[in-house]
Design a protein around this motif. Structure first.
Motif, PDB file in Angstrom:
ATOM      1  N   MET A   1       0.874  13.972  11.129  1.00 20.99           N
ATOM      2  CA  MET A   1       1.616  14.789  10.164  1.00 20.99           C
ATOM      3  C   MET A   1       2.102  13.918   9.006  1.00 20.99           C
ATOM      4  O   MET A   1       2.004  14.315   7.843  1.00 20.99           O
ATOM      5  CB  MET A   1       2.793  15.492  10.849  1.00 20.99           C
ATOM      6  N   ALA A   2       2.621  12.721   9.318  1.00 17.51           N
ATOM      7  CA  ALA A   2       3.110  11.826   8.269  1.00 17.51           C
ATOM      8  C   ALA A   2       1.971  11.380   7.362  1.00 17.51           C
ATOM      9  O   ALA A   2       2.113  11.338   6.137  1.00 17.51           O
ATOM     10  CB  ALA A   2       3.802  10.611   8.891  1.00 17.51           C
ATOM     11  N   CYS A   3       0.826  11.081   7.947  1.00 17.30           N
ATOM     12  CA  CYS A   3      -0.329  10.626   7.172  1.00 17.30           C
ATOM     13  C   CYS A   3      -0.809  11.713   6.214  1.00 17.30           C
ATOM     14  O   CYS A   3      -1.071  11.443   5.036  1.00 17.30           O
ATOM     15  CB  CYS A   3      -1.457  10.211   8.112  1.00 17.30           C
ATOM     16  N   LYS A   4      -0.919  12.930   6.713  1.00 18.75           N
ATOM     17  CA  LYS A   4      -1.396  14.028   5.879  1.00 18.75           C
ATOM     18  C   LYS A   4      -0.447  14.323   4.720  1.00 18.75           C
ATOM     19  O   LYS A   4      -0.881  14.712   3.638  1.00 18.75           O
ATOM     20  CB  LYS A   4      -1.591  15.301   6.710  1.00 18.75           C
ATOM     21  N   ALA A   5       0.844  14.155   4.949  1.00 16.47           N
ATOM     22  CA  ALA A   5       1.830  14.507   3.935  1.00 16.47           C
ATOM     23  C   ALA A   5       2.178  13.353   2.998  1.00 16.47           C
ATOM     24  O   ALA A   5       2.790  13.572   1.953  1.00 16.47           O
ATOM     25  CB  ALA A   5       3.102  15.020   4.605  1.00 16.47           C
ATOM     26  N   ALA A   6       1.781  12.141   3.349  1.00 16.13           N
ATOM     27  CA  ALA A   6       2.139  10.969   2.531  1.00 16.13           C
ATOM     28  C   ALA A   6       1.413  10.995   1.187  1.00 16.13           C
ATOM     29  O   ALA A   6       0.310  11.525   1.072  1.00 16.13           O
ATOM     30  CB  ALA A   6       1.800   9.686   3.288  1.00 16.13           C
ATOM     31  N   ILE A   7       2.041  10.383   0.199  1.00 11.06           N
ATOM     32  CA  ILE A   7       1.408  10.263  -1.107  1.00 11.06           C
ATOM     33  C   ILE A   7       0.088   9.505  -0.950  1.00 11.06           C
ATOM     34  O   ILE A   7      -0.072   8.729  -0.020  1.00 11.06           O
ATOM     35  CB  ILE A   7       2.319   9.553  -2.131  1.00 11.06           C
TER      36      ILE A   7
ATOM     37  N   ASP B   1       0.879  -1.170   0.000  1.00  8.05           N
ATOM     38  CA  ASP B   1       0.000   0.000   0.000  1.00  8.05           C
ATOM     39  C   ASP B   1       0.919   1.223   0.000  1.00  8.05           C
ATOM     40  O   ASP B   1       1.583   1.504   0.996  1.00  8.05           O
ATOM     41  CB  ASP B   1      -0.876  -0.040   1.255  1.00  8.05           C
ATOM     42  N   GLN B   2       0.966   1.941  -1.112  1.00  8.48           N
ATOM     43  CA  GLN B   2       1.949   3.025  -1.239  1.00  8.48           C
ATOM     44  C   GLN B   2       1.702   4.150  -0.239  1.00  8.48           C
ATOM     45  O   GLN B   2       2.646   4.760   0.254  1.00  8.48           O
ATOM     46  CB  GLN B   2       2.013   3.553  -2.663  1.00  8.48           C
ATOM     47  N   HIS B   3       0.437   4.431   0.088  1.00  2.00           N
ATOM     48  CA  HIS B   3       0.169   5.482   1.080  1.00  2.00           C
ATOM     49  C   HIS B   3       0.675   5.050   2.457  1.00  2.00           C
ATOM     50  O   HIS B   3       1.384   5.795   3.123  1.00  2.00           O
ATOM     51  CB  HIS B   3      -1.319   5.811   1.145  1.00  2.00           C
ATOM     52  N   ALA B   4       0.300   3.850   2.891  1.00  4.67           N
ATOM     53  CA  ALA B   4       0.730   3.351   4.206  1.00  4.67           C
ATOM     54  C   ALA B   4       2.252   3.224   4.267  1.00  4.67           C
ATOM     55  O   ALA B   4       2.870   3.529   5.294  1.00  4.67           O
ATOM     56  CB  ALA B   4       0.062   2.015   4.513  1.00  4.67           C
ATOM     57  N   ALA B   5       2.868   2.802   3.160  1.00  8.38           N
ATOM     58  CA  ALA B   5       4.324   2.665   3.123  1.00  8.38           C
ATOM     59  C   ALA B   5       5.001   4.026   3.261  1.00  8.38           C
ATOM     60  O   ALA B   5       5.940   4.191   4.057  1.00  8.38           O
ATOM     61  CB  ALA B   5       4.752   1.989   1.819  1.00  8.38           C
ATOM     62  N   HIS B   6       4.534   5.006   2.505  1.00  4.04           N
ATOM     63  CA  HIS B   6       5.131   6.346   2.567  1.00  4.04           C
ATOM     64  C   HIS B   6       4.875   6.972   3.942  1.00  4.04           C
ATOM     65  O   HIS B   6       5.761   7.626   4.511  1.00  4.04           O
ATOM     66  CB  HIS B   6       4.563   7.226   1.448  1.00  4.04           C
TER      67      HIS B   6
ATOM     68  N   TYR C   1       6.969  20.111   3.836  1.00  2.53           N
ATOM     69  CA  TYR C   1       6.943  21.289   2.974  1.00  2.53           C
ATOM     70  C   TYR C   1       6.222  20.949   1.674  1.00  2.53           C
ATOM     71  O   TYR C   1       6.459  19.917   1.056  1.00  2.53           O
ATOM     72  CB  TYR C   1       8.363  21.761   2.671  1.00  2.53           C
ATOM     73  N   GLY C   2       5.302  21.832   1.276  1.00  5.49           N
ATOM     74  CA  GLY C   2       4.566  21.634   0.030  1.00  5.49           C
ATOM     75  C   GLY C   2       3.269  20.869   0.213  1.00  5.49           C
ATOM     76  O   GLY C   2       2.573  20.588  -0.747  1.00  5.49           O
ATOM     77  N   TYR C   3       2.922  20.507   1.433  1.00  9.18           N
ATOM     78  CA  TYR C   3       1.710  19.745   1.710  1.00  9.18           C
ATOM     79  C   TYR C   3       0.706  20.595   2.479  1.00  9.18           C
ATOM     80  O   TYR C   3       0.380  20.303   3.617  1.00  9.18           O
ATOM     81  CB  TYR C   3       2.043  18.481   2.514  1.00  9.18           C
ATOM     82  N   THR C   4       0.233  21.650   1.877  1.00  5.64           N
ATOM     83  CA  THR C   4      -0.739  22.562   2.487  1.00  5.64           C
ATOM     84  C   THR C   4      -0.378  22.857   3.941  1.00  5.64           C
ATOM     85  O   THR C   4      -1.069  22.465   4.870  1.00  5.64           O
ATOM     86  CB  THR C   4      -2.186  22.023   2.389  1.00  5.64           C
ATOM     87  N   GLU C   5       0.753  23.531   4.101  1.00  8.45           N
ATOM     88  CA  GLU C   5       1.306  23.811   5.427  1.00  8.45           C
ATOM     89  C   GLU C   5       0.295  24.487   6.348  1.00  8.45           C
ATOM     90  O   GLU C   5       0.217  24.158   7.530  1.00  8.45           O
ATOM     91  CB  GLU C   5       2.568  24.691   5.328  1.00  8.45           C
ATOM     92  N   ARG C   6      -0.469  25.430   5.826  1.00 10.45           N
ATOM     93  CA  ARG C   6      -1.449  26.142   6.658  1.00 10.45           C
ATOM     94  C   ARG C   6      -2.465  25.164   7.228  1.00 10.45           C
ATOM     95  O   ARG C   6      -2.717  25.142   8.435  1.00 10.45           O
ATOM     96  CB  ARG C   6      -2.158  27.235   5.863  1.00 10.45           C
ATOM     97  N   ASP C   7      -3.081  24.353   6.375  1.00 12.24           N
ATOM     98  CA  ASP C   7      -4.100  23.407   6.830  1.00 12.24           C
ATOM     99  C   ASP C   7      -3.528  22.427   7.842  1.00 12.24           C
ATOM    100  O   ASP C   7      -4.158  22.108   8.847  1.00 12.24           O
ATOM    101  CB  ASP C   7      -4.705  22.638   5.655  1.00 12.24           C
ATOM    102  N   LEU C   8      -2.331  21.934   7.570  1.00 14.56           N
ATOM    103  CA  LEU C   8      -1.685  20.983   8.467  1.00 14.56           C
ATOM    104  C   LEU C   8      -1.441  21.615   9.833  1.00 14.56           C
ATOM    105  O   LEU C   8      -1.749  21.024  10.869  1.00 14.56           O
ATOM    106  CB  LEU C   8      -0.363  20.501   7.871  1.00 14.56           C
ATOM    107  N   PHE C   9      -0.926  22.843   9.856  1.00 17.61           N
ATOM    108  CA  PHE C   9      -0.640  23.499  11.126  1.00 17.61           C
ATOM    109  C   PHE C   9      -1.930  23.812  11.883  1.00 17.61           C
ATOM    110  O   PHE C   9      -2.007  23.603  13.095  1.00 17.61           O
ATOM    111  CB  PHE C   9       0.182  24.774  10.939  1.00 17.61           C
ATOM    112  N   VAL C  10      -2.953  24.279  11.194  1.00 19.72           N
ATOM    113  CA  VAL C  10      -4.228  24.594  11.843  1.00 19.72           C
ATOM    114  C   VAL C  10      -4.823  23.326  12.452  1.00 19.72           C
ATOM    115  O   VAL C  10      -5.320  23.340  13.589  1.00 19.72           O
ATOM    116  CB  VAL C  10      -5.205  25.269  10.856  1.00 19.72           C
ATOM    117  N   GLU C  11      -4.766  22.217  11.729  1.00 16.38           N
ATOM    118  CA  GLU C  11      -5.288  20.952  12.262  1.00 16.38           C
ATOM    119  C   GLU C  11      -4.477  20.499  13.471  1.00 16.38           C
ATOM    120  O   GLU C  11      -5.037  20.052  14.472  1.00 16.38           O
ATOM    121  CB  GLU C  11      -5.261  19.873  11.178  1.00 16.38           C
TER     122      GLU C  11
END
Length: 168
Positions: free
Chosen positions: A111-117, A2-7, A77-87
């Motif tokens: 954080m890893a889950c939100k940013a993973a592919i 599972d590429q998402h779970a792996a990343h 970086y590059g993964y909707t930093e604002r949304d991630l920080f607000v959450e």
């Protein structure tokens, strides 16, 4: 695999090692993200600034109840930093006590889950191979931080049965 779970697993272990070694890698934002917070969020933010700094965030007071997020963990970086920080801030402000190690691990996993592919995102052959190599170098490559499997194994018999090549 599972590429998402792996990343997610690869990123989680990287973030956790950086946090534990007090050597997070940060990416500076230009311009910084300006966040307006409630009084409750501000109290939680002030209490958790050392942990957030340990994650790789650089945050400073910007006046009133506004804060400038000047840097984020480099892997995010590059993964909707604002949304991630607000959450992240929302989760922290909902905690009734200071962040303990379980809560910190949970925040790192989020954080890893939100940013993973994502599962439907196409990877090149080289990207897929690199991800597999990084996953196999992980401490426990078989599950993501939320417990989902990253890898499953099927025998030739099971595979043939799924394609109805075997009738038993």
């Amino acid at each position: 695999i599972d590429q998402h779970a792996a990343h997610e697993k690869v990123m989680y272990e990287r973030l956790k090692k950086q946090y534990q070694s007090s050597s997070p890698l940060s990416q500076y934002l230009e311009p910084p993200i300006i966040i307006s917070v409630s009084l409750h969020e501000e109290t939680a933010l002030k209490a958790c600034l050392p942990q957030l700094s340990g994650f790789g965030f650089e945050i400073e007071h910007f006046g009133g109840r506004e804060y400038a997020v000047r840097a984020v963990p480099v892997d995010l970086y590059g993964y909707t930093e604002r949304d991630l920080f607000v959450e992240l801030l929302d989760q922290i402000s909902n905690e009734t006590s200071a962040l303990d190690s379980d809560m910190i691990n949970d925040r790192l996993a989020t954080m890893a889950c939100k940013a993973a592919i994502k599962g439907n995102q196409r990877l090149s052959f080289e990207e897929a191979n690199a991800l597999i190599e990084q996953l196999l170098d992980a401490d426990n490559p078989y599950n993501c931080p939320h417990g989902r499997p990253t890898i499953i194994s099927m025998s030739q018999y099971e595979l043939e049965k799924k394609f109805k090549r075997i009738q038993n």
